[in-house]
Write an enzyme that holds these catalytic residues in place. Structure first.
Site, PDB file in Angstrom:
ATOM      1  N   ASN A  23      34.407  38.898  43.294  1.00 27.08           N
ATOM      2  CA  ASN A  23      35.975  39.329  43.174  1.00 27.08           C
ATOM      3  C   ASN A  23      36.634  39.641  44.353  1.00 27.08           C
ATOM      4  OD1 ASN A  23      35.668  38.205  40.436  1.00 27.08           O
ATOM      5  ND2 ASN A  23      35.723  40.206  39.489  1.00 27.08           N
ATOM      6  N   ARG A  93      40.405  30.103  37.359  1.00 23.78           N
ATOM      7  CA  ARG A  93      41.767  30.627  37.323  1.00 23.78           C
ATOM      8  C   ARG A  93      42.023  31.470  38.747  1.00 23.78           C
ATOM      9  NH1 ARG A  93      44.824  32.170  33.536  1.00 23.78           N
ATOM     10  NH2 ARG A  93      45.086  34.215  34.161  1.00 23.78           N
ATOM     11  N   CYS A 117      41.862  31.016  28.651  1.00 25.41           N
ATOM     12  CA  CYS A 117      40.367  31.122  28.901  1.00 25.41           C
ATOM     13  C   CYS A 117      39.801  31.611  27.580  1.00 25.41           C
ATOM     14  CB  CYS A 117      40.191  31.578  30.207  1.00 25.41           C
ATOM     15  SG  CYS A 117      40.115  33.287  30.196  1.00 25.41           S
ATOM     16  N   PRO A 123      48.264  35.526  31.132  1.00 26.13           N
ATOM     17  CA  PRO A 123      49.322  34.987  31.887  1.00 26.13           C
ATOM     18  C   PRO A 123      49.207  35.545  33.426  1.00 26.13           C
ATOM     19  CG  PRO A 123      49.685  37.254  30.672  1.00 26.13           C
ATOM     20  CD  PRO A 123      48.262  36.923  30.340  1.00 26.13           C
ATOM     21  N   VAL A 124      50.253  34.950  34.122  1.00 24.64           N
ATOM     22  CA  VAL A 124      50.288  35.189  35.473  1.00 24.64           C
ATOM     23  C   VAL A 124      51.900  35.454  35.682  1.00 24.64           C
ATOM     24  CG1 VAL A 124      48.416  33.897  36.454  1.00 24.64           C
ATOM     25  CG2 VAL A 124      50.853  32.823  36.129  1.00 24.64           C
ATOM     26  N   ASP A 125      52.605  35.848  34.665  1.00 23.89           N
ATOM     27  CA  ASP A 125      53.916  36.331  34.670  1.00 23.89           C
ATOM     28  C   ASP A 125      54.358  37.177  35.744  1.00 23.89           C
ATOM     29  OD1 ASP A 125      52.562  37.864  32.779  1.00 23.89           O
ATOM     30  OD2 ASP A 125      54.221  38.675  32.041  1.00 23.89           O
ATOM     31  N   LEU A 126      53.192  38.358  35.950  1.00 26.24           N
ATOM     32  CA  LEU A 126      53.617  39.494  36.977  1.00 26.24           C
ATOM     33  C   LEU A 126      53.601  38.883  38.492  1.00 26.24           C
ATOM     34  CD1 LEU A 126      51.857  42.569  34.929  1.00 26.24           C
ATOM     35  CD2 LEU A 126      54.344  41.587  34.805  1.00 26.24           C
ATOM     36  N   VAL A 165      44.938  43.092  38.832  1.00 25.91           N
ATOM     37  CA  VAL A 165      44.221  43.238  39.706  1.00 25.91           C
ATOM     38  C   VAL A 165      44.575  41.871  40.516  1.00 25.91           C
ATOM     39  CG1 VAL A 165      41.923  42.531  40.977  1.00 25.91           C
ATOM     40  CG2 VAL A 165      41.989  43.964  38.883  1.00 25.91           C
ATOM     41  N   VAL A 329      41.443  45.821  28.045  1.00 25.83           N
ATOM     42  CA  VAL A 329      42.074  44.954  29.021  1.00 25.83           C
ATOM     43  C   VAL A 329      42.370  43.639  28.537  1.00 25.83           C
ATOM     44  CG1 VAL A 329      41.709  44.261  31.491  1.00 25.83           C
ATOM     45  CG2 VAL A 329      41.062  46.439  30.669  1.00 25.83           C
ATOM     46  N   ARG A 399      28.724  31.012  37.807  1.00 29.04           N
ATOM     47  CA  ARG A 399      29.912  31.093  38.396  1.00 29.04           C
ATOM     48  C   ARG A 399      29.858  32.572  39.157  1.00 29.04           C
ATOM     49  NH1 ARG A 399      34.112  31.542  34.713  1.00 29.04           N
ATOM     50  NH2 ARG A 399      35.113  32.588  36.351  1.00 29.04           N
TER      51      ARG A 399
HETATM   52  C1  UD1 Z   1      40.190  40.315  37.800  1.00 20.88           C
HETATM   53  C2  UD1 Z   1      39.076  39.706  37.719  1.00 20.88           C
HETATM   54  C3  UD1 Z   1      38.147  39.918  36.471  1.00 20.88           C
HETATM   55  C4  UD1 Z   1      38.329  41.282  35.862  1.00 20.88           C
HETATM   56  C5  UD1 Z   1      39.907  41.488  35.618  1.00 20.88           C
HETATM   57  C6  UD1 Z   1      40.196  42.903  35.196  1.00 20.88           C
HETATM   58  C7  UD1 Z   1      38.913  38.688  39.747  1.00 20.88           C
HETATM   59  C8  UD1 Z   1      38.871  36.926  40.526  1.00 20.88           C
HETATM   60  N1  UD1 Z   1      38.873  38.640  38.685  1.00 20.88           N
HETATM   61  O1  UD1 Z   1      41.066  39.388  36.904  1.00 20.88           O
HETATM   62  O2  UD1 Z   1      36.830  39.722  36.489  1.00 20.88           O
HETATM   63  O3  UD1 Z   1      37.791  41.115  34.465  1.00 20.88           O
HETATM   64  O4  UD1 Z   1      40.454  41.372  37.026  1.00 20.88           O
HETATM   65  O5  UD1 Z   1      39.273  43.704  36.067  1.00 20.88           O
HETATM   66  O6  UD1 Z   1      39.099  39.283  40.547  1.00 20.88           O
HETATM   67  N2  UD1 Z   1      48.258  40.327  32.953  1.00 20.88           N
HETATM   68  C9  UD1 Z   1      49.440  39.960  32.437  1.00 20.88           C
HETATM   69  N3  UD1 Z   1      50.384  39.265  33.508  1.00 20.88           N
HETATM   70  C10 UD1 Z   1      50.027  38.912  34.684  1.00 20.88           C
HETATM   71  C11 UD1 Z   1      48.525  39.211  35.040  1.00 20.88           C
HETATM   72  C12 UD1 Z   1      47.860  39.872  34.270  1.00 20.88           C
HETATM   73  O7  UD1 Z   1      49.847  40.168  31.484  1.00 20.88           O
HETATM   74  O8  UD1 Z   1      50.686  38.393  35.421  1.00 20.88           O
HETATM   75  C13 UD1 Z   1      47.297  40.995  32.037  1.00 20.88           C
HETATM   76  C14 UD1 Z   1      46.178  40.202  31.701  1.00 20.88           C
HETATM   77  O9  UD1 Z   1      46.384  39.350  30.391  1.00 20.88           O
HETATM   78  C15 UD1 Z   1      45.071  41.255  31.446  1.00 20.88           C
HETATM   79  C16 UD1 Z   1      45.492  42.339  32.376  1.00 20.88           C
HETATM   80  O10 UD1 Z   1      46.856  42.085  32.750  1.00 20.88           O
HETATM   81  O11 UD1 Z   1      45.290  41.520  29.874  1.00 20.88           O
HETATM   82  C17 UD1 Z   1      44.502  42.665  33.501  1.00 20.88           C
HETATM   83  O12 UD1 Z   1      44.376  41.356  34.084  1.00 20.88           O
HETATM   84  P1  UD1 Z   1      43.924  41.047  35.547  1.00 20.88           P
HETATM   85  O13 UD1 Z   1      43.677  42.388  36.289  1.00 20.88           O
HETATM   86  O14 UD1 Z   1      45.245  40.587  36.364  1.00 20.88           O
HETATM   87  O15 UD1 Z   1      42.890  40.464  35.630  1.00 20.88           O
HETATM   88  P2  UD1 Z   1      42.463  39.136  36.807  1.00 20.88           P
HETATM   89  O16 UD1 Z   1      43.115  39.401  38.107  1.00 20.88           O
HETATM   90  O17 UD1 Z   1      42.855  37.800  36.241  1.00 20.88           O
END
Ligand code: UD1
Length: 420
Positions: A23, A93, A117, A123-126, A165, A329, A399
């Site tokens: 990560n 992703r 997944c 989502p990636v809205d943020l 993250v 989370v 993976r």
């Molecule tokens: C990363 C890690 C994953 C870990 C996760 C939380 C990598 C490649 N993957 O995933 O292994 O489980 O952090 O520690 O580093 N969210 C939104 N909108 C957004 C982005 C996120 O609502 O635009 C929400 C997600 O749905 C989730 C939460 O925020 O509920 C945390 O997700 P996020 O920290 O973004 O996880 P990843 O970066 O995808």
């Protein structure tokens, strides 16, 4: 599809070297797109996700030279294509992490929209909102995120609604080349964010506050190449610690950073392990004891990592007492519990909490892996179960865990890969 065959019941013990962190490596590889110079990245783990990210960089035009120890030189001067295709994004992703760097350096990028997944909608809205705040125009067309900023990105004040993250990493990378200052508030504080920031700083970025919830970035006109070594994988380290603890064994982990695992080590102590640490090693000894059940609630760093939740659930299935495991989370990240119940575990789901009543023993069974960490937890369950366990769909494990069966064999486990 490969399967893992496990004959459980051994007490595990020995010494392991921790691999580079997946990560941290993924965003760092994406960050190499920010420069037209050559970047050398060392200590990459040998994993499918890393190969996928390399494939993606190659498909954007970057020149890649890999040596046999999986150090890689990336030449960003030949990047000309700005499209991350569906075929790659659908398998990983984290491909979304190329969006910020491409947009910042070239003023345009198209990334296939990552779908849901097994562990939730994710989502990636943020990510997109943050880039819009920096002046990008974003449209969703034909399943793609199409982003442009012809005049370049500009610094912005961004407060993240949720700690993310990937979102923090994407914006951090984009901001390094934006004009002026960007402030990211409510930023993720994960060690992987800090590792990325350190790599960017080595490339000439001006960043302060990584590892705290406010990160400030002063944009520079260009970044240069660098030589960077990826941090050790705290989740891999934690997974082996739990696997050995569940079997009552003893483990020395080399190349681990103990303070990245503070809360995980505290929970292992609570479950009865003696833990000793040095600057870059961790030792765990259960002295043959059965673990005690522990309660956990996942949260962003420095809280309990969601990526260690499934493994602790597995530990609780054979522990003394009842452990409550609450996942805050991700939605739908307790799915492995159904497979564990098929092995004789006693797990009751109430909303986002698993109530795990420890059993003296589990029984081996054929089980199906559903996501990366869930798969690891099924392997742990197989290691403590009596009889044979067959874990199917282990491409999920590949993976994220380098040579898992070899590392576990090194610790005395009876585990082998059955090729399809
Ligand atoms: C990363 C890690 C994953 C870990 C996760 C939380 C990598 C490649 N993957 O995933 O292994 O489980 O952090 O520690 O580093 N969210 C939104 N909108 C957004 C982005 C996120 O609502 O635009 C929400 C997600 O749905 C989730 C939460 O925020 O509920 C945390 O997700 P996020 O920290 O973004 O996880 P990843 O970066 O995808």
């Amino acid at each position: 599809m490969d399967k893992l065959h496990i004959r459980g019941g051994q007490t595990l013990g020995g010494v392991l070297k921790v691999s580079g962190a997946k990560n941290a490596a993924l965003p760092i590889l994406a960050a190499t797109l920010l420069t037209g110079e050559k970047t050398n990245i060392h200590n990459l783990p040998h994993l499918h996700d890393i190969t996928t990210m390399m494939e993606l960089l190659g498909c954007l035009g970057a020149g890649l030279t890999v040596d046999e120890r999986l150090s890689i030189e990336i030449d960003g001067s030949s990047v000309t294509k700005l499209v991350a295709p569906y075929e790659l994004v659908k398998t990983m992703r984290a491909s979304i992490l190329v969006l910020g760097p491409l947009l910042a350096r070239f003023g345009a990028a198209e990334v296939s929209f990552p779908g849901g997944c097994a562990i939730g909608s994710r989502p990636v809205d943020l990510h997109l909102k943050g880039l819009e705040a920096m002046g990008a125009s974003i449209a969703i067309e034909g399943g793609f995120i199409k982003a442009t900023c012809p005049g370049g990105l500009r610094g912005a004040e961004i407060t993240m609604e949720t700690v993310t993250v990937g979102g923090t990493e994407n914006l951090l990378m984009a901001a390094t080349l934006a004009s002026g200052r960007t402030t990211i508030r409510n930023a993720a504080r994960e060690p992987e964010v800090v590792d990325l920031a350190q790599c960017l700083i080595a490339m000439g970025a001006k960043i302060s506050g990584a590892g705290t919830s406010t990160i400030e970035i002063d944009g520079v006109p260009a970044l240069s190449g660098a030589d960077y070594t990826v941090m050790p994988d705290r989740i891999e380290a934690g997974t082996y610690l739990v696997a050995v603890a569940a079997t009552g064994g003893k483990l020395r982990l080399e190349g681990a950073v103990p303070h990245h695992l503070d809360i995980v080590l505290d929970k292992l102590k609570e479950s009865g392990a003696s833990i000793t640490t040095g600057a870059n090693w961790i030792e765990l000894d259960m002295e043959g004891r059965r673990p005690r059940a522990v309660g956990i609630t996942t949260a962003p760093y420095p809280g309990f990592p969601t990526d260690m939740q499934a493994q602790f659930t597995a530990l609780n299935t054979v522990a003394e007492g009842v452990g409550r495991v609450t996942e805050t989370v991700f939605e739908n990240r307790l799915i492995q519990t159904h497979e564990m119940n098929r092995m004789g575990a006693d797990i009751l789901i109430e909303g986002n909490t698993a109530i795990v009543t420890g059993r003296d023993k589990l029984t081996g069974a054929p089980v199906m892996a559903s996501d990366l960490r869930a798969s690891a937890s099924l392997v742990i369950a197989g290691l403590v179960a009596g009889g044979e366990t067959l874990v199917d769909r282990i491409y999920h494990i590949d993976r994220g865990y380098e040579c898992i069966e070899e590392k576990l064999q090194q610790l005395g486990a009876d585990i082998r890969r059955l090729p399809s």
